[in-house]
Design an enzyme around this catalytic site. Structure first.
Site, PDB file in Angstrom:
ATOM      1  CD  GLU A  72       4.026  -0.773  13.729  1.00 13.88           C
ATOM      2  OE1 GLU A  72       2.584  -0.847  14.569  1.00 13.88           O
ATOM      3  OE2 GLU A  72       4.926  -0.696  14.707  1.00 13.88           O
ATOM      4  CG  ASN A 115      -0.473  -0.306   2.676  1.00 14.78           C
ATOM      5  OD1 ASN A 115       0.838  -0.215   3.093  1.00 14.78           O
ATOM      6  ND2 ASN A 115      -1.201   0.336   3.222  1.00 14.78           N
ATOM      7  CD  GLU A 144       8.092   0.338  11.532  1.00 17.38           C
ATOM      8  OE1 GLU A 144       6.835   0.297  10.726  1.00 17.38           O
ATOM      9  OE2 GLU A 144       9.013   0.126  10.307  1.00 17.38           O
ATOM     10  CB  CYS A 199      -2.244   0.436   8.874  1.00 19.68           C
ATOM     11  SG  CYS A 199      -1.082   1.219   8.451  1.00 19.68           S
TER      12      CYS A 199
HETATM   13  P1  NDP Z   1       0.850  -9.178   4.005  1.00 16.25           P
HETATM   14  O1  NDP Z   1       0.192  -9.580   5.180  1.00 16.25           O
HETATM   15  O2  NDP Z   1      -0.310 -10.186   2.879  1.00 16.25           O
HETATM   16  O3  NDP Z   1       2.291  -9.321   2.749  1.00 16.25           O
HETATM   17  C1  NDP Z   1       2.963  -8.117   3.500  1.00 16.25           C
HETATM   18  C2  NDP Z   1       5.069  -8.575   3.378  1.00 16.25           C
HETATM   19  O4  NDP Z   1       4.761  -9.690   3.644  1.00 16.25           O
HETATM   20  C3  NDP Z   1       4.359  -8.674   1.671  1.00 16.25           C
HETATM   21  O5  NDP Z   1       5.843  -8.581   1.413  1.00 16.25           O
HETATM   22  C4  NDP Z   1       4.578 -10.487   1.598  1.00 16.25           C
HETATM   23  O6  NDP Z   1       4.942 -11.148  -0.079  1.00 16.25           O
HETATM   24  C5  NDP Z   1       5.009 -11.049   2.459  1.00 16.25           C
HETATM   25  N1  NDP Z   1       4.766 -12.284   3.167  1.00 16.25           N
HETATM   26  C6  NDP Z   1       3.560 -12.700   3.060  1.00 16.25           C
HETATM   27  N2  NDP Z   1       3.486 -14.058   3.091  1.00 16.25           N
HETATM   28  C7  NDP Z   1       5.234 -14.155   4.257  1.00 16.25           C
HETATM   29  C8  NDP Z   1       5.997 -15.398   4.702  1.00 16.25           C
HETATM   30  N3  NDP Z   1       5.584 -16.218   5.098  1.00 16.25           N
HETATM   31  N4  NDP Z   1       7.077 -14.759   5.128  1.00 16.25           N
HETATM   32  C9  NDP Z   1       7.483 -13.943   5.374  1.00 16.25           C
HETATM   33  N5  NDP Z   1       6.557 -12.515   4.399  1.00 16.25           N
HETATM   34  C10 NDP Z   1       5.468 -13.103   3.718  1.00 16.25           C
HETATM   35  O7  NDP Z   1       0.081  -7.871   3.907  1.00 16.25           O
HETATM   36  P2  NDP Z   1      -0.377  -6.750   2.621  1.00 16.25           P
HETATM   37  O8  NDP Z   1       0.644  -6.633   1.487  1.00 16.25           O
HETATM   38  O9  NDP Z   1      -1.521  -7.702   1.562  1.00 16.25           O
HETATM   39  O10 NDP Z   1      -0.694  -5.667   2.431  1.00 16.25           O
HETATM   40  C11 NDP Z   1      -1.831  -5.069   4.143  1.00 16.25           C
HETATM   41  C12 NDP Z   1      -1.460  -4.974   4.947  1.00 16.25           C
HETATM   42  O11 NDP Z   1      -0.668  -4.429   5.757  1.00 16.25           O
HETATM   43  C13 NDP Z   1      -2.969  -4.333   6.032  1.00 16.25           C
HETATM   44  O12 NDP Z   1      -3.446  -5.659   6.803  1.00 16.25           O
HETATM   45  C14 NDP Z   1      -2.762  -3.306   6.660  1.00 16.25           C
HETATM   46  O13 NDP Z   1      -3.275  -3.121   7.561  1.00 16.25           O
HETATM   47  C15 NDP Z   1      -0.587  -4.040   6.829  1.00 16.25           C
HETATM   48  N6  NDP Z   1      -0.350  -2.476   6.915  1.00 16.25           N
HETATM   49  C16 NDP Z   1      -0.249  -2.086   8.335  1.00 16.25           C
HETATM   50  C17 NDP Z   1       1.082  -0.672   8.129  1.00 16.25           C
HETATM   51  C18 NDP Z   1       1.248  -0.384   9.838  1.00 16.25           C
HETATM   52  O14 NDP Z   1       2.233   0.039   9.981  1.00 16.25           O
HETATM   53  N7  NDP Z   1       0.618  -0.967  10.820  1.00 16.25           N
HETATM   54  C19 NDP Z   1       1.007   0.315   6.905  1.00 16.25           C
HETATM   55  C20 NDP Z   1       0.683   0.028   5.958  1.00 16.25           C
HETATM   56  C21 NDP Z   1      -0.060  -1.478   6.083  1.00 16.25           C
HETATM   57  P3  NDP Z   1       3.290 -11.264  -1.151  1.00 16.25           P
HETATM   58  O15 NDP Z   1       2.988  -9.686  -1.352  1.00 16.25           O
HETATM   59  O16 NDP Z   1       4.560 -11.755  -2.049  1.00 16.25           O
HETATM   60  O17 NDP Z   1       3.049 -11.935   0.267  1.00 16.25           O
END
Ligand code: NDP
Length: 481
Positions: free
Chosen positions: A246, A148, A458, A280
């Site tokens: 996060e 995002n 962070e 988020c």
């Molecule tokens: P995901 O949890 O699906 O993925 C986040 C990252 O983790 C991606 O790079 C993903 O790779 C990777 N990943 C997935 N599975 C694994 C694994 N088993 N081991 C290691 N890495 C893995 O989140 P989204 O990308 O869909 O993002 C949306 C989410 O992020 C929402 O829940 C949002 O709230 C949260 N978010 C939180 C923020 C905060 O600061 N609190 C800020 C921004 C977003 P791949 O893309 O290849 O699946």
């Protein structure tokens, strides 16, 4: 073509694997990226371990200068990187460019923080010895980021890691590799040891998992969803790897009966629909005092209907497409879920036709919802928000806090005492008064409670807790200095 960056080199995956990058604006393939294999991850870790020894021995001033060189270059390419981001992620170009400048601000801030890290010389129990408490880099840090905010989420991890003397392996989301590659090309070409900064794209479940299970990784900073975060934590604990996470949230904005309603509507629209609701920090629950409920809701709906949904590169677009076909389908399913739970859909929640066939959705407002409905318990990550009517401030605060998450919350009120009470009693990591729940400064801590965050915060000087480790040295008086 987006390449990996390992051991100071732009490279293909060892097995030559590629994957397509799609644009949410039209669903078409706009490029390809290398998909790293587990062998590539092992190479990246080995090169990072070697580079760490060199980088951690540079002076803080040297690290600062190198980081500033990177930002100067990124700024000259901000529009170009922003355009790539807009195309692969869907956010309006101007916002994407703003995000790249924000990423530069973050790197510059941590460049300045590098020489500010200080130790202490505390008093000792006996005069026969002295003690020093000093900070040291942790080692190889893995940054795993969501789609995002591709630039902001990446640099929030990369900048403090490098500033405090660590090596980095960045695994961006599979959906948004192109902007990460452009940032990497600039950072990795600075005068840094080969392997200090590595970029690995590929499936999170495969190479991300290999990264988090590796004993060669000393610290993992993850931003993403709660289920993935919990899985990563379970995997990393086997090696007792340091963790910072996060995750999602279900942020609430309380609108009180004394609120300036123009302000309340502006704050709610920005918080709920900015970034297509894919934040988020999005205001996905609007907790509204009964006395102003009808007027506020009416104005909110009028504002939502007036928002311009469109292509990320089109002039005036306020809400770009959502990130993928899968996300759009999940959003439409959640709209149907809300209706089936008894919520009234006042506007939006539909696929919008545009000249290009992308994943466009009109901003949705639900009314007549209660806080126990599933749409108010789970993160939707969509341009959709729910109004929950309450009879007074105490009930509003209780609804705001009734969630498994705890990232941000907000209140719109003219009453200072109430604003102060809310600020002290909202169970979230960030609290906003007369401001949208979304939005953050880079020099102050960012994070939440409950399922939203885990580990040290962070941003700001707080990041040093995660990216450094503390050493306490005891030295006998009279020892050579
Ligand atoms: P995901 O949890 O699906 O993925 C986040 C990252 O983790 C991606 O790079 C993903 O790779 C990777 N990943 C997935 N599975 C694994 C694994 N088993 N081991 C290691 N890495 C893995 O989140 P989204 O990308 O869909 O993002 C949306 C989410 O992020 C929402 O829940 C949002 O709230 C949260 N978010 C939180 C923020 C905060 O600061 N609190 C800020 C921004 C977003 P791949 O893309 O290849 O699946």
């Amino acid at each position: 073509m987006s390449h990996l960056w390992i051991n100071g080199q732009n490279c293909n995956a060892t097995d030559g694997a590629l994957y397509d990058i799609h644009s949410p604006a039209n669903g078409r393939v706009i490029g390809q990226a290398a998909a790293a294999s587990v062998a590539d991850i092992e190479k990246a870790i080995a090169s990072a371990e070697a580079a760490f020894v060199i980088w951690s021995n540079k002076t803080a001033y040297e690290r600062e200068t190198i980081m500033r060189g990177a930002t100067a270059q990124v700024r000259t390419q901000a529009e170009e990187i922003g355009r790539l981001m807009a195309l692969e992620q869907g956010k309006p170009w101007s916002q994407a460019t703003g995000e790249v400048h924000g990423a530069c601000d973050m790197i510059d801030y941590y460049a300045s923080e590098a020489p500010r890290i200080e130790g202490t010389l505390p008093p000792t129990e006996k005069s026969s010895f002295r003690s020093w408490v000093t900070h040291h880099p942790v080692g190889v840090c893995a940054g795993i980021t969501p789609w995002n905010y591709p630039a902001a989420m990446g640099t929030r991890k990369i900048a403090p890691a490098l500033a405090f003397g660590n090596a980095v392996i960045w695994k961006p989301a599979n959906l948004t590799p192109a902007s990460a590659v452009e940032l990497t090309k600039i950072i990795a070409k600075q005068d840094i040891p080969p392997g200090l900064f590595n970029l690995v794209m590929g499936s999170g479940g495969s190479i991300g998992q290999a990264l988090v299970e590796s004993p060669g990784v000393d610290a993992i900073s993850f931003t993403g969803s709660v289920p993935v975060g919990k899985g990563i934590a379970a995997s990393a604990i086997g090696n007792l790897t340091k963790l910072q996470m996060e995750m999602g949230s279900k942020n609430a904005l309380a609108v009180m009966e004394d609120a300036d309603l123009d302000l309340a509507v502006t704050v709610a629209l920005g918080g709920a629909f900015g970034g297509s609701g894919q934040k988020c920090t999005a205001s996905s629950r609007l907790v509204v005092h009964a006395d102003v409920n009808d007027e506020f809701t009416g104005r909110l709906v009028a504002g939502a209907k007036a928002m311009k949904v469109g292509h990320a590169l089109a002039e005036g677009t306020q809400i770009g497409p959502v990130v993928s076909a899968g996300q759009l389908q999940a959003n439409l399913d959640n709209i149907a879920l809300g209706a089936s739970e008894g919520a009234t859909l006042l506007c939006g929640g539909e696929r919008v036709d545009q000249p290009t066939e992308g994943y466009y959705m009109s901003p949705a407002v639900f009314a007549d919802t209660t806080n126990d409905m599933q749409i108010n318990r789970e993160e939707l990550f969509a341009p959709a928000t729910s109004v929950i009517k309450v009879s007074g401030y105490e009930e509003a605060l209780s609804v705001v806090n009734d969630t498994n998450f705890g990232l941000t919350s907000g209140i719109v009120t003219r009453d200072l005492a109430r604003a102060t009470h809310f600020r002290q009693n909202a169970r979230t990591g960030c609290v906003m008064v007369n401001l949208p729940t979304a939005g953050t400064d880079y020099h102050v801590p960012f994070g939440g409670r409950g399922d939203s965050s885990y580990g040290p915060r962070e941003q700001g000087s707080y990041a040093a807790e995660f990216y450094t480790t503390v050493k306490t040295a005891y030295v006998a008086a009279g020892s050579p200095k």
